[in-house]
Design a protein around this motif. Structure first.
Motif, PDB file in Angstrom:
ATOM      1  N   VAL A  37       0.865  -1.180   0.000  1.00 15.24           N
ATOM      2  CA  VAL A  37       0.000   0.000   0.000  1.00 15.24           C
ATOM      3  C   VAL A  37       0.899   1.227   0.000  1.00 15.24           C
ATOM      4  O   VAL A  37       1.813   1.326   0.820  1.00 15.24           O
ATOM      5  N   GLY A  38       0.666   2.142  -0.934  1.00 17.97           N
ATOM      6  CA  GLY A  38       1.395   3.396  -0.959  1.00 17.97           C
ATOM      7  C   GLY A  38       0.553   4.459  -0.279  1.00 17.97           C
ATOM      8  O   GLY A  38      -0.645   4.570  -0.540  1.00 17.97           O
ATOM      9  N   ILE A  39       1.163   5.222   0.631  1.00 18.78           N
ATOM     10  CA  ILE A  39       0.400   6.246   1.338  1.00 18.78           C
ATOM     11  C   ILE A  39       1.130   7.584   1.302  1.00 18.78           C
ATOM     12  O   ILE A  39       2.347   7.648   1.138  1.00 18.78           O
ATOM     13  N   GLY A  42      -8.192   5.185  -0.994  1.00 17.12           N
ATOM     14  CA  GLY A  42      -9.059   5.586   0.107  1.00 17.12           C
ATOM     15  C   GLY A  42      -8.424   6.762   0.816  1.00 17.12           C
ATOM     16  O   GLY A  42      -7.208   6.932   0.808  1.00 17.12           O
ATOM     17  N   ILE A  43      -9.243   7.585   1.413  1.00 22.76           N
ATOM     18  CA  ILE A  43      -8.775   8.718   2.195  1.00 22.76           C
ATOM     19  C   ILE A  43      -9.194   8.470   3.641  1.00 22.76           C
ATOM     20  O   ILE A  43     -10.353   8.152   3.917  1.00 22.76           O
ATOM     21  N   PHE A  44      -8.234   8.619   4.544  1.00 22.80           N
ATOM     22  CA  PHE A  44      -8.448   8.296   5.949  1.00 22.80           C
ATOM     23  C   PHE A  44      -8.083   9.495   6.814  1.00 22.80           C
ATOM     24  O   PHE A  44      -7.074  10.161   6.572  1.00 22.80           O
ATOM     25  N   GLY A  45      -8.860   9.765   7.824  1.00 25.20           N
ATOM     26  CA  GLY A  45      -8.628  10.901   8.699  1.00 25.20           C
ATOM     27  C   GLY A  45      -7.418  10.740   9.593  1.00 25.20           C
ATOM     28  O   GLY A  45      -6.749  11.712   9.930  1.00 25.20           O
ATOM     29  N   THR A  46      -7.112   9.497   9.975  1.00 25.47           N
ATOM     30  CA  THR A  46      -5.967   9.244  10.852  1.00 25.47           C
ATOM     31  C   THR A  46      -5.161   8.063  10.321  1.00 25.47           C
ATOM     32  O   THR A  46      -5.678   7.220   9.578  1.00 25.47           O
ATOM     33  N   ILE A  47      -3.919   7.984  10.754  1.00 17.70           N
ATOM     34  CA  ILE A  47      -3.075   6.857  10.357  1.00 17.70           C
ATOM     35  C   ILE A  47      -3.620   5.552  10.943  1.00 17.70           C
ATOM     36  O   ILE A  47      -3.533   4.502  10.320  1.00 17.70           O
ATOM     37  N   ASN A  48      -4.233   5.608  12.116  1.00 15.14           N
ATOM     38  CA  ASN A  48      -4.820   4.399  12.713  1.00 15.14           C
ATOM     39  C   ASN A  48      -5.960   3.859  11.872  1.00 15.14           C
ATOM     40  O   ASN A  48      -6.101   2.641  11.718  1.00 15.14           O
ATOM     41  N   GLU A  49      -6.796   4.737  11.320  1.00 13.53           N
ATOM     42  CA  GLU A  49      -7.883   4.295  10.437  1.00 13.53           C
ATOM     43  C   GLU A  49      -7.310   3.617   9.199  1.00 13.53           C
ATOM     44  O   GLU A  49      -7.809   2.582   8.752  1.00 13.53           O
ATOM     45  N   LEU A  50      -6.258   4.200   8.634  1.00  9.75           N
ATOM     46  CA  LEU A  50      -5.627   3.634   7.448  1.00  9.75           C
ATOM     47  C   LEU A  50      -5.045   2.254   7.760  1.00  9.75           C
ATOM     48  O   LEU A  50      -5.256   1.300   7.001  1.00  9.75           O
ATOM     49  N   LEU A  51      -4.318   2.138   8.861  1.00 11.98           N
ATOM     50  CA  LEU A  51      -3.711   0.863   9.228  1.00 11.98           C
ATOM     51  C   LEU A  51      -4.766  -0.209   9.502  1.00 11.98           C
ATOM     52  O   LEU A  51      -4.583  -1.371   9.143  1.00 11.98           O
ATOM     53  N   GLY A  95      -5.974  14.099   5.743  1.00 10.96           N
ATOM     54  CA  GLY A  95      -5.343  13.118   6.616  1.00 10.96           C
ATOM     55  C   GLY A  95      -4.325  12.298   5.848  1.00 10.96           C
ATOM     56  O   GLY A  95      -3.195  12.703   5.666  1.00 10.96           O
ATOM     57  N   TRP A  96      -4.755  11.129   5.349  1.00 16.63           N
ATOM     58  CA  TRP A  96      -3.883  10.221   4.605  1.00 16.63           C
ATOM     59  C   TRP A  96      -4.628   9.660   3.398  1.00 16.63           C
ATOM     60  O   TRP A  96      -5.795   9.307   3.496  1.00 16.63           O
ATOM     61  N   ILE A  97      -3.923   9.539   2.273  1.00 14.69           N
ATOM     62  CA  ILE A  97      -4.475   8.859   1.108  1.00 14.69           C
ATOM     63  C   ILE A  97      -3.679   7.581   0.906  1.00 14.69           C
ATOM     64  O   ILE A  97      -2.457   7.569   1.080  1.00 14.69           O
ATOM     65  N   ALA A  98      -4.358   6.501   0.589  1.00 16.97           N
ATOM     66  CA  ALA A  98      -3.714   5.207   0.379  1.00 16.97           C
ATOM     67  C   ALA A  98      -4.123   4.670  -0.989  1.00 16.97           C
ATOM     68  O   ALA A  98      -5.280   4.782  -1.387  1.00 16.97           O
ATOM     69  N   VAL A  99      -3.153   4.092  -1.698  1.00 10.96           N
ATOM     70  CA  VAL A  99      -3.416   3.484  -2.998  1.00 10.96           C
ATOM     71  C   VAL A  99      -2.879   2.059  -2.958  1.00 10.96           C
ATOM     72  O   VAL A  99      -1.763   1.815  -2.503  1.00 10.96           O
TER      73      VAL A  99
END
Length: 66
Positions: A5-7, A27-36, A13-17
Motif C-alpha cells: 500500500v502506498g500512502i 481511500g482517504i483516511f482521517g488518521t493513520i490508525n484508520e488507514l492501518l 489526513g492520509w491517502i492510500a493506494v
C-alpha cells in the motif's frame, strides 16, 4: 487486499493506494490508525517522503530502510 500500500499525507489526513485483483483502489483516511486498520493484511506500507519521522531526518531514506 493488496500486499503493498502506498500512502501519503494530504489535507484530509492520509491517502492510500493499493492494487486489488488487478485494479487500483484508493481511500482517504482521517488518521493513520484508520488507514492501518483498513489495510491490516498489507505486508508493506510505503510512505511517500516521510519528512516528519525522526529516523529519516538525518539519513538517506533508502539507506535507513534497507
Amino acid at each position: 487486499m493488496s500486499s503493498f500500500v502506498g500512502i501519503d499525507g494530504c489535507k484530509a489526513g492520509w491517502i492510500a493506494v493499493s492494487e486489488v485483483d488487478g485494479e487500483l483502489r484508493y481511500g482517504i483516511f482521517g488518521t493513520i490508525n484508520e488507514l492501518l486498520t483498513a489495510h491490516q493484511e498489507a505486508t508493506r506500507i510505503c510512505i511517500d517522503i516521510p519528512i516528519g519521522f525522526q529516523p529519516f531526518r538525518t539519513h538517506n531514506t533508502w539507506s535507513v530502510m534497507y
